[in-house]
Motif scaffolding. Sequence first.
Motif, PDB file in Angstrom:
ATOM      1  N   PRO A 136       0.824  -1.213   0.000  1.00 10.89           N
ATOM      2  CA  PRO A 136       0.000   0.000   0.000  1.00 10.89           C
ATOM      3  C   PRO A 136       0.856   1.260   0.000  1.00 10.89           C
ATOM      4  N   LEU A 137       0.350   2.299  -0.661  1.00 11.70           N
ATOM      5  CA  LEU A 137       1.052   3.584  -0.677  1.00 11.70           C
ATOM      6  C   LEU A 137       1.388   4.049   0.734  1.00 11.70           C
ATOM      7  N   LEU A 138       0.457   3.865   1.666  1.00  8.96           N
ATOM      8  CA  LEU A 138       0.684   4.293   3.048  1.00  8.96           C
ATOM      9  C   LEU A 138       1.912   3.628   3.647  1.00  8.96           C
ATOM     10  N   ASP A 139       2.117   2.366   3.362  1.00  6.18           N
ATOM     11  CA  ASP A 139       3.267   1.654   3.925  1.00  6.18           C
ATOM     12  C   ASP A 139       4.579   2.120   3.300  1.00  6.18           C
ATOM     13  N   HIS A 140       4.555   2.474   2.016  1.00  4.80           N
ATOM     14  CA  HIS A 140       5.755   3.048   1.406  1.00  4.80           C
ATOM     15  C   HIS A 140       6.177   4.304   2.181  1.00  4.80           C
ATOM     16  N   VAL A 141       5.183   5.143   2.526  1.00  8.67           N
ATOM     17  CA  VAL A 141       5.460   6.381   3.258  1.00  8.67           C
ATOM     18  C   VAL A 141       5.937   6.081   4.670  1.00  8.67           C
ATOM     19  N   LEU A 142       5.244   5.206   5.376  1.00  6.56           N
ATOM     20  CA  LEU A 142       5.606   4.897   6.762  1.00  6.56           C
ATOM     21  C   LEU A 142       6.982   4.245   6.845  1.00  6.56           C
ATOM     22  N   ASP A 143       7.321   3.440   5.866  1.00  2.79           N
ATOM     23  CA  ASP A 143       8.661   2.828   5.854  1.00  2.79           C
ATOM     24  C   ASP A 143       9.743   3.894   5.719  1.00  2.79           C
ATOM     25  N   VAL A 161       7.387  26.657 -14.148  1.00  2.00           N
ATOM     26  CA  VAL A 161       8.546  26.609 -13.253  1.00  2.00           C
ATOM     27  C   VAL A 161       9.045  25.165 -13.166  1.00  2.00           C
ATOM     28  N   PRO A 162      10.321  24.969 -12.772  1.00  2.00           N
ATOM     29  CA  PRO A 162      10.937  23.647 -12.919  1.00  2.00           C
ATOM     30  C   PRO A 162      10.688  22.654 -11.793  1.00  2.00           C
ATOM     31  N   PHE A 163      10.034  23.060 -10.701  1.00  2.00           N
ATOM     32  CA  PHE A 163       9.909  22.148  -9.570  1.00  2.00           C
ATOM     33  C   PHE A 163       8.458  21.992  -9.119  1.00  2.00           C
ATOM     34  N   VAL A 164       8.118  20.762  -8.726  1.00  2.00           N
ATOM     35  CA  VAL A 164       6.802  20.449  -8.185  1.00  2.00           C
ATOM     36  C   VAL A 164       6.975  19.906  -6.772  1.00  2.00           C
ATOM     37  N   TYR A 165       6.070  20.279  -5.879  1.00  2.00           N
ATOM     38  CA  TYR A 165       6.105  19.788  -4.509  1.00  2.00           C
ATOM     39  C   TYR A 165       5.877  18.283  -4.506  1.00  2.00           C
ATOM     40  N   ALA A 166       6.786  17.546  -3.890  1.00  2.00           N
ATOM     41  CA  ALA A 166       6.751  16.080  -3.931  1.00  2.00           C
ATOM     42  C   ALA A 166       5.971  15.453  -2.777  1.00  2.00           C
ATOM     43  N   GLY A 167       5.291  16.263  -1.973  1.00  2.00           N
ATOM     44  CA  GLY A 167       4.421  15.712  -0.941  1.00  2.00           C
ATOM     45  C   GLY A 167       5.099  15.339   0.348  1.00  2.00           C
ATOM     46  N   ALA A 168       6.280  15.885   0.625  1.00  2.00           N
ATOM     47  CA  ALA A 168       6.975  15.645   1.891  1.00  2.00           C
ATOM     48  C   ALA A 168       7.650  16.936   2.318  1.00  2.00           C
ATOM     49  N   ALA A 169       7.643  17.187   3.629  1.00  2.00           N
ATOM     50  CA  ALA A 169       8.171  18.452   4.128  1.00  2.00           C
ATOM     51  C   ALA A 169       8.545  18.316   5.594  1.00  2.00           C
ATOM     52  N   ILE A 170       9.252  19.325   6.098  1.00  2.00           N
ATOM     53  CA  ILE A 170       9.418  19.531   7.531  1.00  2.00           C
ATOM     54  C   ILE A 170       8.829  20.901   7.840  1.00  2.00           C
ATOM     55  N   THR A 185       2.057   9.932  -1.702  1.00  2.00           N
ATOM     56  CA  THR A 185       3.259  10.285  -2.451  1.00  2.00           C
ATOM     57  C   THR A 185       4.210   9.093  -2.511  1.00  2.00           C
ATOM     58  N   MET A 186       5.000   9.049  -3.564  1.00  2.00           N
ATOM     59  CA  MET A 186       5.915   7.920  -3.720  1.00  2.00           C
ATOM     60  C   MET A 186       7.131   8.378  -4.522  1.00  2.00           C
ATOM     61  N   TRP A 187       8.291   7.991  -4.070  1.00  2.00           N
ATOM     62  CA  TRP A 187       9.507   8.309  -4.821  1.00  2.00           C
ATOM     63  C   TRP A 187      10.553   7.221  -4.606  1.00  2.00           C
TER      64      TRP A 187
END
Length: 240
Positions: A37-44, A172-181, A112-114
């Motif tokens: 699941p996408l959620l587990d990719h993020v949590l990992d 513009v050249p950049f898109v927000y990838a869905g992760a931040a601090i 999000t996934m990368w």
Amino acid sequence: MPVTPTKAMVLAAGLGLRMRPLTEHLPKPLVRVAGQPLLDHVLDKLAGAGVAEAVVNVHYLPDQIIQHAASRARPRVVISDERSHVLGTGGAVVKALPLLGKEPFFLVNADTMWIDGVRPNMTRLAETFDPDLMDILLLMAPTTSSIGYGGRGDYAMLPDGALRKRREHQVVPFVYAGAAIMSPSLFADMPAGEFSLTMIFDRANEQERLFGLRLDGVWMHVGTPDAVEAAEEAFLESVA
């Protein structure tokens, strides 16, 4: 000085309308890519960055996410239940602030996934975030090398990482990838209720305290059923 967040907010309450029919009976964070699941990719990824506790908000088909997350040991998942309200991404963080504490925290979209490059991007975010200079540090993906993204981008990025929001009709050249601090102090005067994180991003941008870090690796925009297949192919190639 860099920070090491031990808590994270994972946004998992969306309806996933563009992912239908996959999301007619399944919340988008539980859609599987490469067998997980996408959620587990993020949590990992959060676990790998040393996060001990992740606050996951739920609204659409919440019981499925709650049941799935109960099996996680690292990070420990705490549910922020929004089934009776639509709070938006910003309102969700305000509701969860008592659980997140007073230190900077990771904020990650559940869908999000990368593919990481040489070093994990979550670790790089933590090493780069400087609370003396910035209130928000966004992980930014180059639009030209991202998979499944066809938009005009979100921000331009200056050499020091400062971000400048795209103007109408601009590319513009950049898109927000869905992760931040983010620093929780950003939300100190925000009322309870529905609003978007875009408001917070814009405020930090106006105060020149919004920065970005270029993603090392490949970001995948998993927004439609067709995009799931493209992301899966890219992910499986990266681990082959």
